[in-house]
Design an enzyme around this catalytic site. Sequence first.
Site, PDB file in Angstrom:
ATOM      1  N   HIS A 351       0.824  -1.211   0.000  1.00  0.00           N
ATOM      2  CA  HIS A 351       0.000   0.000   0.000  1.00  0.00           C
ATOM      3  C   HIS A 351       0.854   1.254   0.000  1.00  0.00           C
ATOM      4  O   HIS A 351       0.462   2.274  -0.532  1.00  0.00           O
ATOM      5  CB  HIS A 351      -1.052  -0.008   1.110  1.00  0.00           C
ATOM      6  N   CYS A 664      -5.983  -2.630 -16.521  1.00  0.00           N
ATOM      7  CA  CYS A 664      -5.731  -1.649 -15.461  1.00  0.00           C
ATOM      8  C   CYS A 664      -4.487  -1.968 -14.644  1.00  0.00           C
ATOM      9  O   CYS A 664      -4.206  -1.311 -13.652  1.00  0.00           O
ATOM     10  CB  CYS A 664      -6.948  -1.503 -14.554  1.00  0.00           C
TER      11      CYS A 664
HETATM   12  C1  PEP Z   1      -3.715  -5.939 -10.976  1.00  0.00           C
HETATM   13  O1  PEP Z   1      -3.599  -6.992 -10.345  1.00  0.00           O
HETATM   14  O2  PEP Z   1      -3.212  -5.754 -12.095  1.00  0.00           O
HETATM   15  C2  PEP Z   1      -4.478  -4.812 -10.388  1.00  0.00           C
HETATM   16  C3  PEP Z   1      -4.715  -3.713 -11.070  1.00  0.00           C
HETATM   17  O3  PEP Z   1      -4.858  -4.942  -9.105  1.00  0.00           O
HETATM   18  P1  PEP Z   1      -3.883  -4.618  -7.874  1.00  0.00           P
HETATM   19  O4  PEP Z   1      -2.605  -4.118  -8.421  1.00  0.00           O
HETATM   20  O5  PEP Z   1      -4.575  -3.631  -7.019  1.00  0.00           O
HETATM   21  O6  PEP Z   1      -3.742  -5.968  -7.233  1.00  0.00           O
END
Ligand code: PEP
Length: 741
Positions: A351, A664
């Site tokens: 985080h 994403c």
């Molecule tokens: C991912 O896993 O690519 C994602 C966008 O989620 P996070 O990075 O929050 O696990």
Amino acid sequence: MLKMLRDITQAVAAAQDLHSALDMLVSRTKIAMKTQCCSIYLLEGEQLVLSATDGLLRSAVGRVKMSLSEGLVGLVAEREEPINLADAQQHARFKQFEEAEEASFRAFLAAPIIYQKRILGVLVVQQADTRLFSEGEEAFLMTLAAQLAMAIRNLRKKAEAPDLLHFKGISAANGIAIAHALVIGGQIELEQPDVKVTDIKAEQTRLNHAIEACKDTLCSLSQRFDQEEEHEVVSIFSALQLLLDNASLGGEYIKEVTEGWSAVSAVSRVSLRYIEEFTQMKDLYLKERAGDIRDLGLRVLRLLIEPERMGFEPDVPVILVTKEADATILAEFPRHKLVGIVTEQGGVNSHAAILARALGVPAIIGVEGVLTAGIDKKLLIINANRGQLLVSPTPTLIAEYRNLISAEKALQQRYARELTLPAETIDGKRIQLYLNAGLLSSLESEIAEGSDGVGLYRTEIPFMLQQRFPSESEQVKVYRQVLEIAGGKPVVMRTLDVGGDKPLSYFPINEENPFLGWRGIRLSLDHPELFLVQLRAMIQAGADSDQLHILLPMVSNLDEIDQAITYLEQAYFELKSDLGKDIIRPKIGIMIEVPALLYQLAEVARRVDFVSVGSNDLTQYMLAVDRNNPRVSTLYDCYHPGILRALKRARFDCWQYHLPVSVCGELAGEPIGVILLVAMGYDQLSMNQGSLARINYLLRRVSHSDLSELLEMALTLTSGLQVRELVRDYFESRELGAILN
Ligand code: PEP
Ligand code: MG
């Protein structure tokens, strides 16, 4: 044996310089292995040089040198494996070095010292008798050589440039900065020794001062965040202030001092006692209070132990160096005074890293030994683009980096000038660019200007900023603000994705294998009371417009989708009847992070409105590489041709099943990744705010029709490295090379 190993490695790692470390190593190893001679040879350029010995002539140190093709020591380095010989002198590669006087030794055992695949040297033990060293002795020497590799590498670096300390970590948020270090929080632990005092009055006064100072800090932090309209953070400080009251923990600390304990012991004892009691409780709300008690205890302890460190208001901008930058430390720190973050722990998607990216501050994480290196107040250069930290740089280096910073600024300005223009390739292909977000304050300007909306709102971030689960109305408020800031543009809100490396202080999860454990949707489905509250809050916040899209994280089977949709329906109809009006039903989607789902897109398409590829987790699960583990970070490669083929196939399947898809993960914000994704046909990309202007600028300078050929070539390559080189060459050929810096 284990203890001996530990003693030797610890002594070497703690040595002040390379020479004393090596002397200590050979003499202790000789004793531990009960041999007559132990020596170490280090690779200098092309030659192995005798660097320390206990058994050969001391005067030979630095004088005995051999190439990798010479002698038995050379053979060990050449083969990169140990050699165990009962009589070395019988071996064809044996070479006598007169100046070392080793004629009397026959038995020979040597192990290579290798760090990150590179040979650093060879560790040798010898004995006069002709005998084969036992398997146990061989294993001991090999283990020792393996354990010492990193310490030797570090000591050598220090010896090469004694004044310039150089650290390496993992880049968590790109950028370069020069500023002095502010080291905080590294040394304070809640567990403190039990110490009795005689002057109880003095100790009471000390504690009272600390409590008052802590109240003042909390109060001014509340006021500051109130002004900044970060209401989610204000509530944290208000709760802590209440806890400091006489009738609450504050009173308990004082009581303990009255019984004769030092102020530090008192705070530690009370905190530990109550944390233990509260974590045992069945009631979830009360269980959560353990996090508040820990936070408060640490704050008061820091005021008692290093009072000058509190307040977090340095006069000039600093680079914050800390053990693990938790959400509260980062949220509290005045943003204009924070130009860089360095942490000893954490991973790229911890985080702290996510917050650093949200704040747009360069950050390096996983920097081993940085807290104990005595760098407080020293001048630092943080080059997060390369994961480097330089301490006390020379004036020439400073000048070089200042130039780099100016060049980077100029580039950023150039990119920013086009931010309001659409992300459209030369031949007219429009790509939708969305923002990944988690902090309200980082959203405003970018949404209004450059992006097509929010492609991923990580709700776990506001949850992490709290000391307990936020209530439904608190969540409604935050989600409403996000939708309002987005000003009518679509917002994809992801339901809680905690677990893995994203813990909530108030909801501890202890697992052997957290990334394969209770994460994302799994946790939400096991706690419908939390899930329903979140869904209701989201639907309520988005009730009057069609902006809201709900995204489910870490889905690994269709049943999870069906269950989640049932809860969504329940939340929707409950709310509709509670509000007594028609409300808009949000679109629902899932993240593609678990590889198995790639083969079920037809079934997925029948259930949801859209999907979003989470390439960060997809890469981790496809390659079986922990995305946060620095030891295997070179294996974590989103450009692995296998991953690229999977992404291409996923795009094709989504098109085939009429399933809208975006990406994403971090890949969607990297220039090379964007080029490949767009070539595959992805036209919705969601990225960190820091990447937005750069990616927009890039897309406006490439031709979509050129890219398919580039992709076809990339897919025939055998490694991620080759793929990156290919796209880099493509950028260079179009004078876009600077975009990669
Ligand atoms: C991912 O896993 O690519 C994602 C966008 O989620 P996070 O990075 O929050 O696990
Ligand atoms: Mg993920």
